[in-house]
Scaffold this motif. Structure first.
Motif, PDB file in Angstrom:
ATOM      1  N   HIS A 311       0.770  -1.055   0.072  1.00  0.00           N
ATOM      2  CA  HIS A 311      -0.076   0.200  -0.199  1.00  0.00           C
ATOM      3  C   HIS A 311       0.881   1.133   0.068  1.00  0.00           C
ATOM      4  O   HIS A 311       1.841   1.354   0.679  1.00  0.00           O
ATOM      5  N   PRO A 365      -4.936   7.539   9.208  1.00  0.00           N
ATOM      6  CA  PRO A 365      -5.338   8.251  10.345  1.00  0.00           C
ATOM      7  C   PRO A 365      -5.520   9.727  10.355  1.00  0.00           C
ATOM      8  O   PRO A 365      -6.468  10.260  11.173  1.00  0.00           O
ATOM      9  N   HIS A 489       6.172   1.508  11.588  1.00  0.00           N
ATOM     10  CA  HIS A 489       6.337   1.930  10.519  1.00  0.00           C
ATOM     11  C   HIS A 489       6.590   3.505  10.283  1.00  0.00           C
ATOM     12  O   HIS A 489       7.531   4.047   9.855  1.00  0.00           O
ATOM     13  N   ASP A 490       6.018   4.231  11.318  1.00  0.00           N
ATOM     14  CA  ASP A 490       5.967   5.563  11.080  1.00  0.00           C
ATOM     15  C   ASP A 490       7.126   5.889  12.140  1.00  0.00           C
ATOM     16  O   ASP A 490       7.823   5.216  13.038  1.00  0.00           O
ATOM     17  N   TYR A 492       8.362   8.591  15.334  1.00  0.00           N
ATOM     18  CA  TYR A 492       8.038   9.262  16.411  1.00  0.00           C
ATOM     19  C   TYR A 492       8.735  10.265  17.012  1.00  0.00           C
ATOM     20  O   TYR A 492       9.858  10.046  16.982  1.00  0.00           O
ATOM     21  N   GLN A 506       3.195  11.338  15.881  1.00  0.00           N
ATOM     22  CA  GLN A 506       3.414  10.339  15.041  1.00  0.00           C
ATOM     23  C   GLN A 506       3.504  10.951  13.462  1.00  0.00           C
ATOM     24  O   GLN A 506       2.773  11.605  13.070  1.00  0.00           O
ATOM     25  N   LEU A 537      -0.171  13.105  19.391  1.00  0.00           N
ATOM     26  CA  LEU A 537      -0.676  11.910  20.445  1.00  0.00           C
ATOM     27  C   LEU A 537      -0.635  12.584  21.884  1.00  0.00           C
ATOM     28  O   LEU A 537       0.413  12.882  21.884  1.00  0.00           O
ATOM     29  N   GLN A 541      -1.661   7.240  23.941  1.00  0.00           N
ATOM     30  CA  GLN A 541      -1.784   6.682  22.380  1.00  0.00           C
ATOM     31  C   GLN A 541      -0.414   6.487  21.920  1.00  0.00           C
ATOM     32  O   GLN A 541      -0.412   5.670  21.002  1.00  0.00           O
TER      33      GLN A 541
ATOM     34  N   LEU B  62     -17.537   3.889   4.902  1.00  0.00           N
ATOM     35  CA  LEU B  62     -16.938   2.691   5.862  1.00  0.00           C
ATOM     36  C   LEU B  62     -17.841   1.962   6.447  1.00  0.00           C
ATOM     37  O   LEU B  62     -18.512   2.638   7.269  1.00  0.00           O
ATOM     38  N   ARG B 155     -14.247   6.324  13.133  1.00  0.00           N
ATOM     39  CA  ARG B 155     -13.326   5.965  11.988  1.00  0.00           C
ATOM     40  C   ARG B 155     -12.083   5.575  12.254  1.00  0.00           C
ATOM     41  O   ARG B 155     -11.468   4.676  11.728  1.00  0.00           O
ATOM     42  N   LEU B 156     -11.558   5.936  13.446  1.00  0.00           N
ATOM     43  CA  LEU B 156     -10.157   5.528  14.092  1.00  0.00           C
ATOM     44  C   LEU B 156     -10.381   4.180  14.234  1.00  0.00           C
ATOM     45  O   LEU B 156      -9.442   3.225  14.042  1.00  0.00           O
ATOM     46  N   PHE B 158     -12.440   2.126  13.136  1.00  0.00           N
ATOM     47  CA  PHE B 158     -12.620   1.356  11.648  1.00  0.00           C
ATOM     48  C   PHE B 158     -11.241   0.936  11.259  1.00  0.00           C
ATOM     49  O   PHE B 158     -10.914   0.029  10.754  1.00  0.00           O
ATOM     50  N   GLN B 159     -10.421   2.111  11.226  1.00  0.00           N
ATOM     51  CA  GLN B 159      -9.045   1.772  10.747  1.00  0.00           C
ATOM     52  C   GLN B 159      -8.099   0.776  11.564  1.00  0.00           C
ATOM     53  O   GLN B 159      -7.508   0.042  11.035  1.00  0.00           O
ATOM     54  N   TYR B 162      -9.606  -2.177  10.305  1.00  0.00           N
ATOM     55  CA  TYR B 162      -9.076  -2.469   8.925  1.00  0.00           C
ATOM     56  C   TYR B 162      -7.805  -2.990   8.605  1.00  0.00           C
ATOM     57  O   TYR B 162      -7.380  -3.820   8.125  1.00  0.00           O
ATOM     58  N   TRP B 163      -6.758  -2.093   9.357  1.00  0.00           N
ATOM     59  CA  TRP B 163      -5.477  -1.903   8.920  1.00  0.00           C
ATOM     60  C   TRP B 163      -4.634  -3.343   9.708  1.00  0.00           C
ATOM     61  O   TRP B 163      -3.660  -3.657   9.338  1.00  0.00           O
ATOM     62  N   ALA B 185      -0.361  -2.176   6.482  1.00  0.00           N
ATOM     63  CA  ALA B 185      -0.737  -0.904   6.480  1.00  0.00           C
ATOM     64  C   ALA B 185       0.525  -0.004   6.069  1.00  0.00           C
ATOM     65  O   ALA B 185       1.773  -0.506   6.624  1.00  0.00           O
ATOM     66  N   ASP B 188       1.402   3.474  10.829  1.00  0.00           N
ATOM     67  CA  ASP B 188       0.913   2.970  12.025  1.00  0.00           C
ATOM     68  C   ASP B 188      -0.455   3.570  12.315  1.00  0.00           C
ATOM     69  O   ASP B 188      -0.662   4.911  12.206  1.00  0.00           O
ATOM     70  N   VAL B 189      -1.196   2.821  12.699  1.00  0.00           N
ATOM     71  CA  VAL B 189      -2.845   3.186  13.335  1.00  0.00           C
ATOM     72  C   VAL B 189      -2.548   3.465  14.690  1.00  0.00           C
ATOM     73  O   VAL B 189      -2.581   2.521  15.447  1.00  0.00           O
ATOM     74  N   PRO B 190      -2.815   4.594  15.204  1.00  0.00           N
ATOM     75  CA  PRO B 190      -2.730   5.109  16.536  1.00  0.00           C
ATOM     76  C   PRO B 190      -3.735   4.567  17.594  1.00  0.00           C
ATOM     77  O   PRO B 190      -4.899   4.435  16.875  1.00  0.00           O
TER      78      PRO B 190
END
Lengths: 555, 665
Positions: A311, A365, A489-490, A492, A506, A537, A541, B62, B155-156, B158-159, B162-163, B185, B188-190
């Motif tokens: 992706h 995000p 991945h990200d 910080y 992030q 964040l 988090q 979504l 939404r977060l 869902f993310q 999803y991810w 992904a 990073d999804v926080p």
């Protein structure tokens, strides 16, 4: 651009009674020549006596005479070229006479040279009726190195003959010797190499000789070709040293390499000869028009997007497009990356690519800004770029140009003094990134911040770790020591202000991906950045090790 | 007391007992009425899993799909139809069979679906709008319209699903879905911040522990704090905790509203949960108001303590149920409960009609009236009981008596057959046989009379007389047999004497004739012997013959002479034997065996009976019933009530206990 001019040399072989000088290791003569070279370039009895203590005056004079007979010096004792070499290599000639098997060749680039010599007999064998004039005489007084035995060096001093005409017994040979003259403008290479084999003692021994440099104006020669035979392949741009070509029909390999191999036919090089079927390899090519540049850039991008099943965020695509065009012949034409929607439309019939581009944007995000989704023009002047700073207080967007390191840190720290700061970035490696880190630390220091910790990837070597420690004054840590097997991945940035609660950012890219336009930057220098979206964040988090660091200073 | 008539049954119904229990109190109970019709519409919180929501097509939608919420799929269909993009999270296994038509018809770039196990809700998120469908254990019929901050937080969530947590992905192509690895992904999804309006958590989250007024807990999780009303499903468990809540003033109620765990108060929340996920939704004021209205409804069930059965009936009506602790399921109140007190053993046959259980089964706690019934079991012949020894002794006596009668009768039959044979063989016996026939006839008549009775029916005294009479008859039969044997013997002996005399005379005649022949022959041989002696003398004196010839002649004469000697000697023995025969007088040798058929004397009499007078039982058999013995107990078994009086008398005489027969005895 590189041309290889290949010539098949004729090899002549014969046996001849000759006086040879074999260069062998003679340390005492090396010392004599060395002292002579260091003392004005003359071999004198005093020099000999200095080099060989204990010799009497008469003996020293004899040694000088012997050096003269070896051509190490002239009659006045002045060092010859051979004497200079002896001083350097300690290999001095040892004279001998006999019958020798000689392989010779001749070319304007090489002169007349002996490729190899083999001892056959110490005396003539009496076959005088077969002796004839040698087909090729070597350059005299020139030392040669065997092309099949690089450790053997020798000189041909003379062909002793009663009638003063050298005689030789011709020997049929199947030896082959190829000369390749390489002219490479990109690497500044201009040398001659020999190849092939010699039939020595019934076996074929490969020719292996070090390249020999030819003194010639490389670009002058290339220009002659560019405005000559190359014209039929495209327009030569002398300022950029590249051939402007149309994109249509451009093979994939040329799209990626920005080079083309061109057959320019027969060429003449004054003083050096004539060559047929000459091929110019790696001729630099670039787009002829802006349209060509756009098509070229998008084709390269398309190839990358269709390769691999990863992706790509819009930032990834923008960065990839920049990588594929910046510092390439395409940059000059400022190719444009289509907007996100248009890019998706291109892949309506390739749902796998479509979704790998659409999902990261639709399910990011942080919602993408219009600037990120808009078309992007590579290489445009800074003034042409969209505003590089956008977003609310909890999101910082940095697009390509403009900010200084100080500006970025002001936004990330809220302008407050920071007690501690942790940078989590898996690629704190490489000269540029380390320079950015130094700039980062300097900018923080100007704000009065105290300490900077760095956690970086497992691939970073010990030397780089040490360099980071030198920059921050703190021992960096690797990801595996902090996160174990968890992959992030990200990037910080964890900020512990002097006052108020800690918080983190992030980031979609590294804050170290900053490059100055020129010169040595200072914290206030505007920099070129890769796209960077930073999302603020709260501490809870953050990944757990960072939470621990924020609360206790350790992971 | 009336004694029944007819056959004594193996079981007999007891007289029965009834008790009114309306005042009985129940410690704790769930009272459950039939569900009321409900589902009020309260704006942002509506029970509607069918209606499509208005998702904008200019934003990617979504959606979290659920089979129980068709509204989500219909909304996705509408978005795709309008040209929008839909990102779907579908349940595990979704898309494995026939695809819904909206998926089949969707363009490849219109729908991207990932599958995830056990999503906690169904959802539609589009732009700044969002809806969640909630149920007690995941997606359900309640649709919650989200506020903008909730949409952003959702939404977060869902993310994250999803991810990070989805398993695979697919998009429609050629009317089918080809599932493939979802890939990582690109960022990073926080995690959600602590104050997020919607937060995802793994496992079950507790309801808020403070400032809650009403709690709806379909999973039976009880709050730690006091609430005004607690909705919790009825159960047989946890009554102790509910009692504490009731004592603290909580109205513990229930109706299956289909809501997820939720609470109203200062921090109104809904927490849809399943085994894998919980979603904590902090409600906005208007959402909290709607939830408060929903939770203010009349419940279907209430938890009560210390309540009378009659009061419980009044709350429940005729169709409600009550659920007591420890019961597997709720039960209806019972107007009258019939209780089976089982089978009660009677101490005697006469006491059977008035026998009652010693203990009474407890009635069900929900029985308004209890009625006990039971059955009485008469005293019965136990298993393993066998005929009493007295019966055995009488039976043995009867058997022996009958055998002796039969034997004597059989003997008379043999005598009768013998008579015929003797009459045909010995004409001399014709006259005595007439006497024998008369005696035999008389004895047969007497035996026939004996066979009509038995000792056991005669009792101890009669049995002795019977046995004496039989002994007399047997003696008469024995005497008759002996007399017949003697008569036969005498007749046979006379016949034998005659035969021997005939043979003696015949042997003498034959000896005489042999004697005469043998005398002549012996004379002839003696004469020849003399001739041989003469020849021997002549030969000794004959000198004319050669010596050799003379010796040969002499040997020949000697051989003949020896042979004649032996023959003469043999003839002399024969003559001597025949002479003795001729001279011997007749002498009778009684060699005839005893008469065949009937043995004479005591051999006819059957083996001596053990049943002498002393062996005859002293007690008579019972006049009614059957006398049995089980261990040391003597039992008298009867089968009819009419036998009761006589049975009791006989049992008393015999020292036996009166019982009734088992079916197998």
């Amino acid at each position: 651009m590189r041309a290889e001019l290949v010539t098949e040399l004729t090899v002549t072989r014969y046996a001849a009674f000759a006086e040879m000088a074999w260069l062998v290791r003679r340390p005492e003569l090396g010392v004599v020549c060395y002292l002579a070279r260091e003392s004005g370039g003359t071999i004198t009895p005093e020099i000999v006596a200095q080099a060989l203590p204990g010799l009497g005056d008469v003996a020293a004079r004899n040694v000088v005479r012997w050096c003269r007979s070896l051509d190490l010096c002239d009659k006045a004792g002045g060092l010859t070229r051979l004497g200079e070499e002896v001083a350097e290599t300690e290999e001095a000639p040892v004279l001998e006479r006999g019958v020798y098997d000689l392989w010779l060749t001749q070319h304007a680039l090489l002169g007349s040279r002996i490729l190899h010599a083999e001892r056959l007999s110490s005396t003539r064998d009496g076959r005088y009726e077969d002796i004839e004039e040698p087909a090729l005489l070597p350059d005299q007084g020139r030392d040669f190195t065997s092309v099949v035995d690089p450790g053997t060096r020798f000189l041909l001093r003379s062909f002793p003959a009663n009638h003063r005409a050298p005689g030789a017994l011709a020997i049929p040979t199947r030896a082959r010797c190829t000369m390749t003259w390489t002219l490479d403008t990109q690497h500044g290479v201009n040398d001659v190499r020999l190849g092939g084999f010699l039939d020595v003692r019934s076996s074929e021994r490969p020719v292996s000789a070090p390249p020999e440099r030819v003194e010639i104006d490389l670009w002058g020669q290339m220009r002659q070709w560019a405005y000559g035979p190359l014209l039929e392949h495209g327009e030569w741009h002398s300022d950029t040293h590249q051939l402007a070509v149309a994109f249509d029909g451009l093979p994939e390999v040329e799209q990626e390499s920005f080079e083309r191999d061109v057959q320019i036919g027969a060429v003449d090089i004054p003083d050096y000869g004539h060559w047929d079927d000459v091929r110019l390899a790696g001729v630099p090519i670039g787009p002829a028009t802006s349209k060509d540049a756009d098509s070229w850039a998008m084709t390269r991008l398309d190839r990358r997007l269709r390769t691999g099943e990863v992706h790509r965020t819009r930032s990834d695509v923008r960065e990839l497009f920049t990588e594929l065009t910046e510092d390439t012949p395409l940059e000059l034409f400022q190719p444009t990356l289509p907007g996100h929607s248009m890019l998706l439309d291109r892949y309506a019939d390739s749902p796998d690519v479509f979704w790998r581009l659409a999902a990261p944007a639709d399910l990011a995000p942080v919602p993408l800004s219009p600037q990120e989704l808009a078309p992007m023009r590579v290489g445009a002047p800074v003034a042409d770029q969209a505003p590089s700073i956008t977003g609310a207080a909890d999101v910082v967007r940095l697009l390509s140009y403009g900010w200084s390191m100080r500006t970025l840190l002001d936004r990330l720290t809220g302008g407050r003094e920071v007690d501690r700061l942790l940078l989590v970035d898996r690629y704190v490696v490489g000269r540029n990134n380390l320079a950015s880190l130094a700039l980062f630390v300097t900018a923080l220091a100007e704000q009065g911040s105290a300490t900077v910790d760095v956690w970086t990837g497992n691939e970073v070597d010990d030397a780089t770790i040490e360099e980071i420690r030198g920059i921050t004054g703190r021992q960096p840590r690797r990801y595996r020591d902090v996160f174990g097997r968890t992959r992030h991945h990200d990037r910080y940035l964890v900020v512990v202000p002097d006052q108020g609660p800690a918080f983190g950012w992030q980031m979609s890219n590294s804050p170290l991906h900053a490059r100055p336009h020129a010169g040595e930057p200072v914290p206030a220098t505007p920099l070129r950045w890769h796209d960077l979206i930073a999302m603020r964040l709260s501490v809870e988090q953050l990944p757990e090790p960072m939470v621990s660091w924020a609360s206790r200073g350790v992971a | 007391m009336t004694i029944p008539t007819g056959e004594i049954p193996a079981r007999m119904d007891g007289i029965g007992r009834t008790e009114n229990r309306g005042a009985t109190r129940l410690d704790t109970v769930w009272l459950i009425r039939p569900p009321l019709p409900r589902w009020p519409s309260v704006g942002v919180l509506m029970p509607d899993a069918q209606s499509t929501v208005e998702a904008a097509a200019d934003h990617p939608a979504l959606v979290i799909l659920s089979d129980t919420v068709p509204a989500v799929a219909e909304t996705a269909r509408a978005v795709i139809h309008a040209g929008g993009r839909v990102y779907g999270l579908a349940p595990d296994g979704w898309g494995g069979g026939d695809l819904p038509d909206w998926v089949v018809d969707a363009p490849s770039t219109g729908l991207l679906v990932r599958r995830i196990r056990d999503a906690p809700v169904a959802a539609v998120l589009s732009g700044d709008q969002g809806w969640l469908w909630l149920g007690p254990a995941g997606p359900g019929r309640w649709r919650l319209t989200l506020e903008p901050d909730q949409v952003a937080a959702a939404r977060l969530v869902f993310q994250q699903l999803y991810w990070i947590h989805a398993d695979d992905e697919a998009w429609p192509a050629d009317s089918q879905l080809r599932w493939r690895a979802r890939g990582d992904a690109p960022f990073d999804v926080p995690k959600a911040p602590a104050h997020a309006a919607v937060r995802l958590a793994q496992g079950r989250l507790p309801l808020p522990a403070d400032a809650t007024r009403v709690v709806y807990s379909p999973g039976s999780d009880l709050p730690n704090t006091q609430t005004a009303r607690l909705w919790v499903p009825p159960s047989s468990d946890g009554h102790a905790q509910l009692v504490e809540a009731v004592r603290a003033g909580t109205d513990v109620v229930w109706a299956d509203l289909g809501l997820p765990p939720c609470a109203t108060g200062d921090n109104s929340v809904m927490v849809p949960s399943n085994a894998r996920w919980s979603l904590r939704i902090a409600l906005s004021p208007r959402q909290a108001t709607a939830l408060t209205q929903v939770l203010g409804q009349e419940p279907d069930a209430t938890f009560r303590t210390d309540v009378e059965l009659s009061a419980a009936r009044a709350w429940l009506g005729e169709t409600g149920h009550a659920w007591l602790p420890g019961q597997a399921q709720p039960d209806m109140l019972t107007d009258e409960q019939e209780l089976d007190a089982g089978v009660v053993p009677a101490t005697s046959l006469r006491d059977m009609p008035i026998t009652e259980p010693s203990t009474w089964p407890a009635p069900g706690p929900l029985a308004l009236t209890a009625r006990w019934t039971w059955q009485v079991r008469p005293p019965q012949v136990p298993k393993g009981a066998a005929d009493d020894l007295l019966v055995e002794r009488w039976r043995e006596l009867d058997t022996r008596y009958a055998a002796r009668v039969e034997y004597a009768t059989a003997t008379l039959t043999k005598i009768e057959a013998k008579e015929g044979m003797l009459e045909r063989t010995f004409a001399a016996l014709a006259s005595p046989l007439l006497g024998f026939r008369r005696s035999r006839s008389t004895l047969r008549t007497a035996l026939a009379e004996c066979a009509t009775t038995s000792p056991s029916t005669a009792g101890p005294v009669g049995a002795r007389a019977l046995m004496a009479r039989l002994g007399d008859i047997e003696a008469e039969v024995t005497r008759l047999v002996d007399e017949m044997a003697e008569a036969e013997r005498k007749a046979r002996e006379a016949e034998e004497r005659k035969r021997q005399q005939r043979e003696h005379a015949k042997a003498q005649e034959k000896a005489r004739e042999a004697l005469e022949v043998n005398s002549k022959e012996i004379e002839e041989k003696q004469q020849r012997l003399a001739e041989l002696d003469t020849k021997m003398g002549e030969l000794a004196s004959d000198t004319a013959m050669s010596k050799k010839d003379r010796r040969a002649a002499r040997n020949k004469l000697n051989d003949e002479r020896n042979r004649l000697d032996k023959q003469i000697q043999s003839l002399e023995h024969t003559i001597e034997r025949d002479t003795a025969t001729v001279n011997q007088p007749f002498q009778f040798r009684p060699s005839v065996p005893p008469a065949s058929g009937v043995k004479s004397g005591g051999s006819f009499v059957p083996p001596a009976s053990n049943c002498v007078d002393g062996k005859i039982p002293d007690e008579a058999l019972p006049a009614i019933g059957r006398l049995l013995r089980a261990g040391q107990d003597r039992l008298l078994a009867i089968s009819q009530w009419e036998e009761l009086d006589q049975g009791e008398a006989e049992a008393d005489r015999l020292g036996a206990r009166l019982v009734t027969r088992r079916e197998d005895t």
